[in-house]
Design a protein around this motif. Structure first.
Motif, PDB file in Angstrom:
ATOM      1  N   ALA A 190      17.746   0.639 -22.935  1.00 51.93           N
ATOM      2  CA  ALA A 190      17.158   0.299 -24.234  1.00 51.93           C
ATOM      3  C   ALA A 190      18.044  -0.683 -24.980  1.00 51.93           C
ATOM      4  O   ALA A 190      17.572  -1.402 -25.855  1.00 51.93           O
ATOM      5  CB  ALA A 190      16.960   1.565 -25.063  1.00 51.93           C
TER       6      ALA A 190
ATOM      7  N   PRO B  20      19.070  -3.290 -29.260  1.00 54.03           N
ATOM      8  CA  PRO B  20      17.866  -3.158 -28.445  1.00 54.03           C
ATOM      9  C   PRO B  20      17.263  -4.545 -28.203  1.00 54.03           C
ATOM     10  O   PRO B  20      17.659  -5.515 -28.854  1.00 54.03           O
ATOM     11  CB  PRO B  20      16.930  -2.320 -29.307  1.00 54.03           C
ATOM     12  N   ALA B  21      16.304  -4.625 -27.295  1.00 55.30           N
ATOM     13  CA  ALA B  21      15.638  -5.893 -27.015  1.00 55.30           C
ATOM     14  C   ALA B  21      15.066  -6.474 -28.308  1.00 55.30           C
ATOM     15  O   ALA B  21      14.562  -5.744 -29.159  1.00 55.30           O
ATOM     16  CB  ALA B  21      14.518  -5.675 -26.000  1.00 55.30           C
TER      17      ALA B  21
ATOM     18  N   VAL C  47       5.950   0.044 -25.971  1.00 58.12           N
ATOM     19  CA  VAL C  47       7.187  -0.572 -26.459  1.00 58.12           C
ATOM     20  C   VAL C  47       7.666  -1.552 -25.394  1.00 58.12           C
ATOM     21  O   VAL C  47       7.280  -1.425 -24.234  1.00 58.12           O
ATOM     22  CB  VAL C  47       8.280   0.482 -26.735  1.00 58.12           C
ATOM     23  N   PRO C  48       8.484  -2.522 -25.783  1.00 60.82           N
ATOM     24  CA  PRO C  48       9.010  -3.436 -24.766  1.00 60.82           C
ATOM     25  C   PRO C  48       9.861  -2.671 -23.749  1.00 60.82           C
ATOM     26  O   PRO C  48      10.780  -1.957 -24.146  1.00 60.82           O
ATOM     27  CB  PRO C  48       9.884  -4.409 -25.565  1.00 60.82           C
ATOM     28  N   LEU C  49       9.538  -2.779 -22.490  1.00 59.92           N
ATOM     29  CA  LEU C  49      10.284  -2.028 -21.476  1.00 59.92           C
ATOM     30  C   LEU C  49      11.551  -2.773 -21.082  1.00 59.92           C
ATOM     31  O   LEU C  49      11.631  -3.965 -21.168  1.00 59.92           O
ATOM     32  CB  LEU C  49       9.414  -1.818 -20.248  1.00 59.92           C
TER      33      LEU C  49
END
Lengths: 573, 163
Positions: free
Chosen positions: A164, A178-179, A571-573
């Motif tokens: 994450a 996080p991304a 959510v963005p993986l």
């Protein structure tokens, strides 16, 4: 075996190991910040530098392999000066608010500065302004306190296979985020808190609910009940300065009463109940051609992991709520009715070895008529904080028993705190439910221990059952990938998010190492060995609860109160 | 599927069975095509290379060449190389941030301007150097930059009036 010289003494070393591992075995202390036992060395912080004869530069002990006849010195002025400078540089832009920091007193950076005698500020850098990330219900991220050691990034990627967070930016602008630099709540973070346990500073901490709980305790209109998870009583000793892995169950109950909780319940009770519900669900799935293998649902980090990364496995996950949520739901229904209390006037607190439980109790499904099953979750660390706040000394408190009706447990419920415990408890009861006979030997060795993957093949009442136990989500990911490509010999899989299970949870005392997890686990099994009531299906209050309130496992009422649903997360993986 | 997603898909098709070593070329191709790296594109790349988006975002933010916002109609770069620095590009940048009200890497809300700093353009003899839409401007000064910005704005106003 090869020989090397450490501080003038000849010691034996295995070919291929690092200088650090030899020195640690020999009891020679070398400080580290970025090093993580069991993972590949990264050699980033350089604190472990040692002097190596014949080498112009200092070498990092954590990543430098030994060779025959090498001569290493760990305490030379050059080494100590280098380490001190490293710490001074780390401190150059570190916030000076140690007194207000959640990690004051158990901060690695603070300790190193003290140990190395840093008493003056030689380097002064402007402090970068970094926004506090308070978006997550479980974890607070304070990038200003981050020293970029990378431990959180590595545990998230290499142990939990979540990734994450990662390093972003470069040079003085580098950060762990996080991304897309979003808040943790918008990321693929599963709230397990392993990053918090490994963080050497206060850059990562749990979101504390101590104040909310104190407010509830001081409100005379409210009945404040508390439950404690199986793994807490074997870990709290460390917070209270007692011998690690001592079981302080009774003393903790006494302390919770002194703090002012009106009732003290044991989550192990609903662990027993979980066995009845989940066991029945498994039998139903096997008999009626339901989706198999069934996956356990006790560990909220794991649940979010499935919802985020493997939504195709949602039908495999048991619909049972976790023991925490079951107890919460019962408190605000059965208990409230019994005591003639308004559920809205009950504040339900739980003490958990877990940060993901904070997220879990806030899930909208975990409420009945907008009244949450559990209001606040405190970690083992926060309970330690409460004990210190109230000046309670566990050593001098006399043990007390938990309250009725949810204070009685079998030791099968207690071993839920260890990886393999849920499965062992389930096998014990499944054997009885399917054959009508108790298992001869209740100790199921293949399910015990620290291994990340444990398997069991058993014949229960003529049915061949394949069971698998995994802890650490990296192991869970591997297993799910195997199933995806066709592995079909498993019926029941227990997954715990944290390595070793809840005893190694993200809410446990800071500085938890593998050995500590192992000894807590051993204490749980010792409790089980010495217990009379060792199977969930004989817990008298569980039986009474079915008789008086729930009917039978998987009844309509059970479904309403004790079961839940899951959803894919975008959510963005 | 959105137009940009289709474009990214076409780029990814040029890198079948690739691993993480293809990441930077892919990101460069996407930026060439779209002018920046949208969130959705990063996620598409992640799915293609089996890499977490946190990792891709980490790599992309490490390099100055990648943008996360679309370029403005007028893209201004300011050289922050040594020679330009000595010749006052720091002041130039400060002035640009104040005038355009955007930081390097950002695009103004009216999408008229975007700002970027670069390490060296190899034109040290002309320091300090800025470019506006890839056109070099030698021996730039805050006044010159302001003038250029005003020109760009006037151009837009003119266009609007004409239509």
């Amino acid at each position: 075996m090869i020989g090397i010289e450490a501080n003038g003494r000849t010691v034996e070393a295995k070919a291929g190991e690092t200088i650090l591992s030899v020195l640690r075995r020999e009891g020679i202390h070398v400080p580290t910040l970025c090093h993580m036992e069991g993972l590949e060395p990264s050699g980033a912080c350089r604190l472990c530098v040692v002097e190596l004869e014949g080498s112009a530069n200092l070498v990092p002990a954590c990543s430098f392999p030994v060779s025959e006849g090498m001569k290493v010195r760990t305490g030379t002025p050059k080494v100590l000066e280098a380490r001190k400078t490293i710490v001074e540089l780390l401190l150059s832009n570190h916030p000076d608010d140690c007194l207000y920091c959640s990690r004051s007193g158990n901060c690695d950076l603070q300790k190193l500065a003290g140990d190395l005698g840093v008493r003056q500020r030689h380097y002064r850098e402007p402090r970068p302004s970094r926004e506090l990330d308070v978006s997550s219900p479980s974890i607070i991220r304070d990038p200003a306190k981050c020293i970029l050691c990378g431990r959180c990034v590595r545990v998230c990627e290499e142990v939990q296979a979540v990734s994450a967070i990662d390093f972003t930016g470069r040079g003085s602008r580098a950060m762990v985020t996080p991304a897309f630099n979003s808040g943790l709540n918008m990321s693929s973070c599963i709230n397990c808190g392993q990053c918090v346990v490994v963080c050497p500073t206060g850059a990562l901490a749990e979101r504390s609910s101590v104040q909310e709980v104190m407010d509830a305790l001081s409100d005379p209109d409210l009945t404040v009940i508390v439950q404690h998870a199986p793994a807490v009583s074997v870990s709290l000793a460390e917070e209270a300065g007692l011998k690690p892995a001592t079981d302080v169950d009774g003393k903790m109950v006494a302390a919770l009463r002194r703090i002012g909780f009106d009732r003290v319940f044991d989550t192990s009770f609903t662990a027993d109940l979980t066995i009845m519900e989940e066991g029945s669900e498994l039998v139903e799935r096997v008999n009626n051609g339901g989706v198999l293998p069934m996956l356990t649902s006790c560990s909220p980090g794991w649940i979010k992991f499935v919802e985020t990364f493997y939504p195709e496995f949602i039908p495999n996950v048991s619909t049972c709520k976790s023991p925490q949520q079951m107890l919460g739901a019962l408190v605000k229904s059965f208990f409230a009715e019994r005591e003639q209390l308004d559920p809205k006037k009950i504040v339900s607190v739980s003490i958990m070895p877990c940060t993901a439980k904070k997220f879990e109790c806030s899930r909208p499904e975990m409420a009945n008529d907008y009244v949450p099953d559990v209001d606040y979750v405190l970690t083992t660390r926060e309970l330690g904080q409460l004990l210190r706040m109230f000046g309670l000394d566990l050593a001098s408190l006399e043990p007390e028993a938990a309250d009725s009706p949810f204070g009685e447990r079998s030791s099968a419920g207690k071993i839920f705190g260890a990886s393999g415990g849920v499965m062992e408890a389930a096998v014990r009861s499944a054997h009885y439910l399917l054959t009508g006979e108790e298992l001869q030997n209740l100790k199921i060795q293949p399910l015990r221990g620290m291994a990340g993957v444990k398997e069991l093949r058993a014949n229960v009442g003529g049915v061949e059952i394949g069971a698998c136990v995994v802890s650490g989500l990296g192991n869970a990911r591997n297993l799910l990938d195997q199933i995806k490509v066709g592995r079909d010999d498993l019926h029941f899989i227990e997954v715990m998010t944290c390595p070793g299970g809840c005893v190694g949870g993200g809410g446990q005392p800071i500085g938890t190492e593998r050995d500590a997890v192992k000894s807590r686990m051993e204490t749980l099994y010792r409790i089980d060995r010495e217990e009379q009531l060792r199977v969930s299906h004989k817990n008298p209050w569980v039986l009474r609860l079915y008789e008086e309130f729930l009917g039978k496992p998987l009844s309509h009422k059970s479904h309403k109160l004790l079961h839940t649903t899951y959803d894919k997360r975008h959510v963005p993986l | 599927m959105k137009e940009s997603a289709k474009k990214v898909k076409a780029i990814l098709a040029k890198y079948p069975d690739s691993g993480r070593d293809a990441l930077i070329p892919i990101l460069q191709d996407i930026q060439d095509e779209l002018g920046y790296l949208p969130t959705s594109a990063i996620m598409q790349v992640g799915a293609h290379l089996a890499l977490p988006s946190s990792k891709i975002y980490g790599v992309a933010t490490f390099y100055n060449q990648f943008r996360f916002q679309p370029k403005g109609r007028n893209h201004i770069t300011i050289c922050r190389g040594t020679a330009c620095h000595v010749k006052g590009s720091g002041k130039l940048l400060e002035n640009a941030v104040a005038t355009l009200k955007i930081k390097p890497g950002q695009t103004s809300r009216d999408k008229l301007f975007s700002l970027e700093t670069v390490a060296c353009m190899g034109a040290c003899g002309l320091a300090p150097v800025i470019t506006v839409n890839d056109e070099f401007n030698a021996k730039a000064s805050p006044a010159k930059l302001n003038r250029l910005a005003r020109c760009c704005k006037d151009e837009i106003t003119q266009e609007r009036e004409n239509s």
